[in-house]
Motif scaffolding. Structure first.
Motif, PDB file in Angstrom:
ATOM      1  N   ASP A   1     -13.574   2.296  -3.078  1.00  0.00           N
ATOM      2  CA  ASP A   1     -12.588   3.275  -3.535  1.00  0.00           C
ATOM      3  C   ASP A   1     -13.241   4.463  -4.216  1.00  0.00           C
ATOM      4  O   ASP A   1     -12.628   5.513  -4.369  1.00  0.00           O
ATOM      5  CB  ASP A   1     -11.591   2.618  -4.493  1.00  0.00           C
ATOM      6  CG  ASP A   1     -10.680   1.638  -3.774  1.00  0.00           C
ATOM      7  OD1 ASP A   1     -10.293   1.926  -2.626  1.00  0.00           O
ATOM      8  OD2 ASP A   1     -10.371   0.584  -4.351  1.00  0.00           O
TER       9      ASP A   1
ATOM     10  N   ARG B   1       0.823  -1.212   0.000  1.00  0.00           N
ATOM     11  CA  ARG B   1       0.000   0.000   0.000  1.00  0.00           C
ATOM     12  C   ARG B   1       0.855   1.259   0.000  1.00  0.00           C
ATOM     13  O   ARG B   1       0.468   2.293  -0.539  1.00  0.00           O
ATOM     14  CB  ARG B   1      -0.929   0.018   1.216  1.00  0.00           C
ATOM     15  CG  ARG B   1      -1.972  -1.083   1.211  1.00  0.00           C
ATOM     16  CD  ARG B   1      -2.890  -1.015   2.408  1.00  0.00           C
ATOM     17  NE  ARG B   1      -3.764   0.147   2.346  1.00  0.00           N
ATOM     18  CZ  ARG B   1      -3.708   1.178   3.163  1.00  0.00           C
ATOM     19  NH1 ARG B   1      -2.776   1.219   4.114  1.00  0.00           N
ATOM     20  NH2 ARG B   1      -4.532   2.182   3.054  1.00  0.00           N
TER      21      ARG B   1
ATOM     22  N   SER C   1      -8.174  -1.075   3.558  1.00  0.00           N
ATOM     23  CA  SER C   1      -7.947  -1.505   2.187  1.00  0.00           C
ATOM     24  C   SER C   1      -8.631  -0.599   1.171  1.00  0.00           C
ATOM     25  O   SER C   1      -8.408  -0.747  -0.021  1.00  0.00           O
ATOM     26  CB  SER C   1      -8.458  -2.940   1.993  1.00  0.00           C
ATOM     27  OG  SER C   1      -7.780  -3.824   2.853  1.00  0.00           O
ATOM     28  N   PHE C   2      -9.488   0.296   1.633  1.00  0.00           N
ATOM     29  CA  PHE C   2     -10.274   1.098   0.724  1.00  0.00           C
ATOM     30  C   PHE C   2     -10.150   2.588   1.061  1.00  0.00           C
ATOM     31  O   PHE C   2      -9.820   2.968   2.181  1.00  0.00           O
ATOM     32  CB  PHE C   2     -11.758   0.682   0.787  1.00  0.00           C
ATOM     33  CG  PHE C   2     -11.988  -0.746   0.398  1.00  0.00           C
ATOM     34  CD1 PHE C   2     -12.145  -1.109  -0.917  1.00  0.00           C
ATOM     35  CD2 PHE C   2     -12.033  -1.738   1.370  1.00  0.00           C
ATOM     36  CE1 PHE C   2     -12.348  -2.423  -1.277  1.00  0.00           C
ATOM     37  CE2 PHE C   2     -12.238  -3.060   1.023  1.00  0.00           C
ATOM     38  CZ  PHE C   2     -12.397  -3.406  -0.310  1.00  0.00           C
ATOM     39  N   ARG C   3     -10.476   3.390   0.083  1.00  0.00           N
ATOM     40  CA  ARG C   3     -10.404   4.836   0.283  1.00  0.00           C
ATOM     41  C   ARG C   3     -11.502   5.318   1.216  1.00  0.00           C
ATOM     42  O   ARG C   3     -11.299   6.230   2.022  1.00  0.00           O
ATOM     43  CB  ARG C   3     -10.515   5.542  -1.072  1.00  0.00           C
ATOM     44  CG  ARG C   3     -10.355   7.049  -1.000  1.00  0.00           C
ATOM     45  CD  ARG C   3     -10.418   7.651  -2.383  1.00  0.00           C
ATOM     46  NE  ARG C   3     -10.305   9.110  -2.334  1.00  0.00           N
ATOM     47  CZ  ARG C   3     -10.413   9.906  -3.386  1.00  0.00           C
ATOM     48  NH1 ARG C   3     -10.628   9.370  -4.584  1.00  0.00           N
ATOM     49  NH2 ARG C   3     -10.309  11.210  -3.248  1.00  0.00           N
TER      50      ARG C   3
END
Length: 320
Positions: A280, A166, A239-241
């Protein structure tokens, strides 16, 4: 056609694209006598293809469905179409059995990509590049990478690849791959990392140039016996925006029918529920809430409220 094997493949291809072939016409297409055609039909039957024959002057041949699925002979266009469809299913665009359908699609995709010539792979990539998914942004799927990983998982063969974390750091890994897991519109590889001597999960879209090493391994027991359980911590907000949380004033079961397996739906009352999902982009949550036909309150993030307000203004302006 002198090459018997080539003629057999041509015969199979013709039978699979035509409901009924008159014997004389089929023999003419193959450039053989009707006697040679009959021998070739018998060979196909020995291989498990159920071919019915009609007797008499106007007799012919028809390939019917059998008890088992025999190998198929596909032309270029058919192979490309099937590969593109399987990639969409593997990305989670197919409903129904959810992750089960996606996992089966990857296995089938691996078999097709394994024998697909480079020119057809390029056509699949080109089609995928210009196709926009209807259900929001999907991670790009590398068919060749998925095929390599699926085959190494199946065959118990170590694989090496480059992995981008990441924070952008890139490392080379050699692992014992065990399972591919579909979760929240992404694919994860569950593997035993040989250098770190521990289990790891890898997002497939961050993985590049996977190569089988040729070294076989005996499958270890996955901690807890559940590969998906190792992946779930990776599918949190980190893991996501955006981490979307919305309270919806409708029955939980009714809302689950709309969102399927995307996120979690918790019952908060007899006629209310809470929807949580990591994304995201905010386009898809806005679309889901628009078609839910229910009142709702956005708990987080603030950006979702702003996006809904902008969308509502645009729709209101369109009705004037």
């Amino acid at each position: 056609m002198a090459n018997t094997s080539g003629r057999m493949l041509r015969l199979l291809s013709l039978l699979q694209t035509h409901r009924y072939w008159p014997g004389a016409e089929l023999a003419e297409r193959l450039g053989v006598s009707e006697r040679t055609l009959r021998r070739d039909i018998d060979r196909l039957r020995e291989l498990g293809y159920p071919v019915d024959a009609g007797r008499g002057v106007g007799g012919g041949y028809q390939l019917r469905s059998g008890a088992a699925m025999p190998p198929l002979q596909l032309d270029d266009e058919e192979a490309v179409a099937i590969a593109v469809g399987l990639r969409s299913a593997a990305a989670g665009a197919v409903g129904g059995d959810g992750d089960g359908v996606a996992e089966i699609s990857v296995r089938a995709l691996a078999k097709i990509v394994q024998v697909m010539p480079p020119r057809l792979r390029r056509r699949v990539e080109a089609l995928q590049d210009i196709t926009v998914p209807a259900m929001g942004r999907m991670p790009r799927l590398d068919a060749a990478a998925l095929a390599v990983l699926a085959q190494c998982c199946r065959d118990g063969e170590r694989v090496r690849f480059s992995y981008t974390a990441r924070d952008g750091a890139s490392t080379d890994r050699t692992v014992e791959p065990h399972r591919l897991v579909a979760q929240d519109r992404r694919w994860y590889l569950v593997a035993y990392d040989l250098e770190r001597q521990d289990w790891r999960t890898f997002r497939v879209d961050r993985l590049s140039r996977p190569e089988p090493t040729g070294a076989r391994f005996r499958h270890r027991e996955i901690p807890g016996g559940d590969a998906a359980a190792l992946v779930r911590p990776q599918t949190t907000a980190r893991s996501f925006r955006y981490q979307v949380v919305v309270d919806v004033r409708t029955k939980a079961d009714a809302f689950r029918e709309i969102v399927g397996r995307w996120g979690t739906v918790e019952e908060t009352g007899s006629d209310s529920c809470r929807w949580t999902i990591g994304v995201d982009g905010l386009e898809w949550p806005v679309m889901v809430l628009a078609v839910a036909n229910a009142d709702f309150t956005v708990c987080s993030p603030p950006e979702l409220t702003d996006r809904i307000r902008t969308t509502a203004t645009r729709f209101t302006r369109a009705t004037r």
